[in-house]
Motif scaffolding. Sequence first.
Motif, PDB file in Angstrom:
ATOM      1  N   LEU A  96       4.312  -2.335  -8.914  1.00 20.11           N
ATOM      2  CA  LEU A  96       4.499  -1.269  -7.935  1.00 20.11           C
ATOM      3  C   LEU A  96       5.097  -0.035  -8.601  1.00 20.11           C
ATOM      4  O   LEU A  96       6.104  -0.123  -9.313  1.00 20.11           O
ATOM      5  CB  LEU A  96       5.418  -1.752  -6.812  1.00 20.11           C
ATOM      6  N   HIS A  97       4.472   1.124  -8.366  1.00 16.89           N
ATOM      7  CA  HIS A  97       4.902   2.367  -9.002  1.00 16.89           C
ATOM      8  C   HIS A  97       5.452   3.344  -7.961  1.00 16.89           C
ATOM      9  O   HIS A  97       5.121   3.258  -6.776  1.00 16.89           O
ATOM     10  CB  HIS A  97       3.727   3.036  -9.723  1.00 16.89           C
ATOM     11  N   PRO A  98       6.259   4.298  -8.405  1.00 19.40           N
ATOM     12  CA  PRO A  98       6.719   5.363  -7.494  1.00 19.40           C
ATOM     13  C   PRO A  98       5.529   6.078  -6.863  1.00 19.40           C
ATOM     14  O   PRO A  98       4.514   6.332  -7.523  1.00 19.40           O
ATOM     15  CB  PRO A  98       7.507   6.298  -8.416  1.00 19.40           C
ATOM     16  N   GLY A  99       5.640   6.376  -5.582  1.00 16.23           N
ATOM     17  CA  GLY A  99       4.577   7.084  -4.882  1.00 16.23           C
ATOM     18  C   GLY A  99       3.515   6.198  -4.278  1.00 16.23           C
ATOM     19  O   GLY A  99       2.697   6.666  -3.472  1.00 16.23           O
ATOM     20  N   GLU A 100       3.492   4.927  -4.653  1.00 16.05           N
ATOM     21  CA  GLU A 100       2.514   4.010  -4.065  1.00 16.05           C
ATOM     22  C   GLU A 100       3.019   3.502  -2.708  1.00 16.05           C
ATOM     23  O   GLU A 100       4.196   3.612  -2.376  1.00 16.05           O
ATOM     24  CB  GLU A 100       2.265   2.830  -5.004  1.00 16.05           C
ATOM     25  N   THR A 101       2.080   2.931  -1.942  1.00 17.30           N
ATOM     26  CA  THR A 101       2.403   2.357  -0.638  1.00 17.30           C
ATOM     27  C   THR A 101       2.388   0.839  -0.742  1.00 17.30           C
ATOM     28  O   THR A 101       1.437   0.255  -1.261  1.00 17.30           O
ATOM     29  CB  THR A 101       1.396   2.806   0.426  1.00 17.30           C
ATOM     30  N   VAL A 112       7.161   2.948   7.794  1.00 14.62           N
ATOM     31  CA  VAL A 112       6.187   2.688   8.852  1.00 14.62           C
ATOM     32  C   VAL A 112       6.459   1.297   9.414  1.00 14.62           C
ATOM     33  O   VAL A 112       6.538   0.315   8.662  1.00 14.62           O
ATOM     34  CB  VAL A 112       4.745   2.770   8.322  1.00 14.62           C
ATOM     35  N   LEU A 113       6.597   1.226  10.744  1.00 17.39           N
ATOM     36  CA  LEU A 113       6.980  -0.013  11.406  1.00 17.39           C
ATOM     37  C   LEU A 113       5.815  -0.529  12.239  1.00 17.39           C
ATOM     38  O   LEU A 113       5.272   0.205  13.066  1.00 17.39           O
ATOM     39  CB  LEU A 113       8.193   0.222  12.304  1.00 17.39           C
ATOM     40  N   ALA A 117      -1.276   5.527   8.304  1.00 15.05           N
ATOM     41  CA  ALA A 117      -0.085   5.984   7.583  1.00 15.05           C
ATOM     42  C   ALA A 117      -0.406   6.534   6.203  1.00 15.05           C
ATOM     43  O   ALA A 117       0.382   7.302   5.635  1.00 15.05           O
ATOM     44  CB  ALA A 117       0.922   4.843   7.448  1.00 15.05           C
ATOM     45  N   THR A 118      -1.556   6.145   5.667  1.00 14.52           N
ATOM     46  CA  THR A 118      -1.907   6.557   4.298  1.00 14.52           C
ATOM     47  C   THR A 118      -3.104   7.491   4.256  1.00 14.52           C
ATOM     48  O   THR A 118      -3.659   7.749   3.176  1.00 14.52           O
ATOM     49  CB  THR A 118      -2.206   5.320   3.428  1.00 14.52           C
ATOM     50  N   GLY A 119      -3.521   8.016   5.395  1.00 19.60           N
ATOM     51  CA  GLY A 119      -4.678   8.894   5.416  1.00 19.60           C
ATOM     52  C   GLY A 119      -5.951   8.224   4.961  1.00 19.60           C
ATOM     53  O   GLY A 119      -6.829   8.860   4.355  1.00 19.60           O
ATOM     54  N   GLY A 120      -6.061   6.915   5.244  1.00 24.88           N
ATOM     55  CA  GLY A 120      -7.247   6.164   4.868  1.00 24.88           C
ATOM     56  C   GLY A 120      -7.189   5.544   3.490  1.00 24.88           C
ATOM     57  O   GLY A 120      -8.088   4.790   3.107  1.00 24.88           O
TER      58      GLY A 120
END
Length: 325
Positions: free
Chosen positions: A137-142, A187-188, A203-206
Amino acid sequence: MHAITIPQPGGPEALVWSKVEDPVPGEGEVLVEVAATAVNRADLLQRQGNYAPPPGASPYPGLECSGTVAALGPGVAGWAVGDEVCALLAGGGYAEKVVVPVGQLLPIPRGLGLVAAAALPEVAATVWSNLFMVAHLHPGETVLLHGGASGIGTMAIQLAKAVGAKVVVTAGSDKKLARCKELGADVLVNYREQDFVEQVREATGGHGADVILDIMGAKYLSRNVEALALAGRLVIIGLQGGRTGELDLGVLLAKRAAVVATSLRPRPLAEKAAIVAAVREHVWPLIESGVVKPIIDRVLPLAEASQGHRALEAGEQVGKIVLQA
């Protein structure tokens, strides 16, 4: 000493506080006088007769503990009798004493007491190894975390936020989701009322989730893959929703995605030692600085471990249930 034994598999009443022989540390092992341990879902499975300890491990439940070093086995260096420690275990935490391979010992993080530290080793090792050593997991990822209010989930939220990831969580009540939000979740998703695939896409724009940490297994398999981003990574660490499912490999290929399943308890000692060393290097500073903290729902007497099992099975808790010796 006394320990929680399981004379016959069954419900929480199968846990029996019994007098047993004291363990003796062997080569490369340390004897720890247990101050506290914690309830993990693997303990419930073991109690039910569905998850035997690895060969050579203690027959008693308990995958983590905190306490004081009582004796050193041959070949142990870097620790002394009287040191306060916590530890990752293959079993034996539900006891007054336990033998620990030296590579699985950790110092108590500065600012924490022994009881709070008992809630850390299993979740810290599980989350760090899977989110960062396996899924990268990297910074900026979801990241999508199923069971956000669980012991694993509450630790994963905090660590993912600490590295700069966007966190989506699922939970079964608004009360639990509110607690996840307090810990930093962005995001819940109430899985009883909402479709997590749709919520992730919105939440991620697709884009989808770059990483998913899943405790459900078969029940969520196809939808998890559907929710993944291109080059996404699904890491399965639990089978609460079953073990056999169907997967459209065409979807997986089109996304160039990966599905990985891992477990921690049966790993070789060298692998566990490497994970514990990584936790000490990366997670302990975050705990000592206050960025990450153990989330403890309740503390019960070790002799009343059955109460902790009932609470976990009922899904009552947020975070960990600790058992104090």
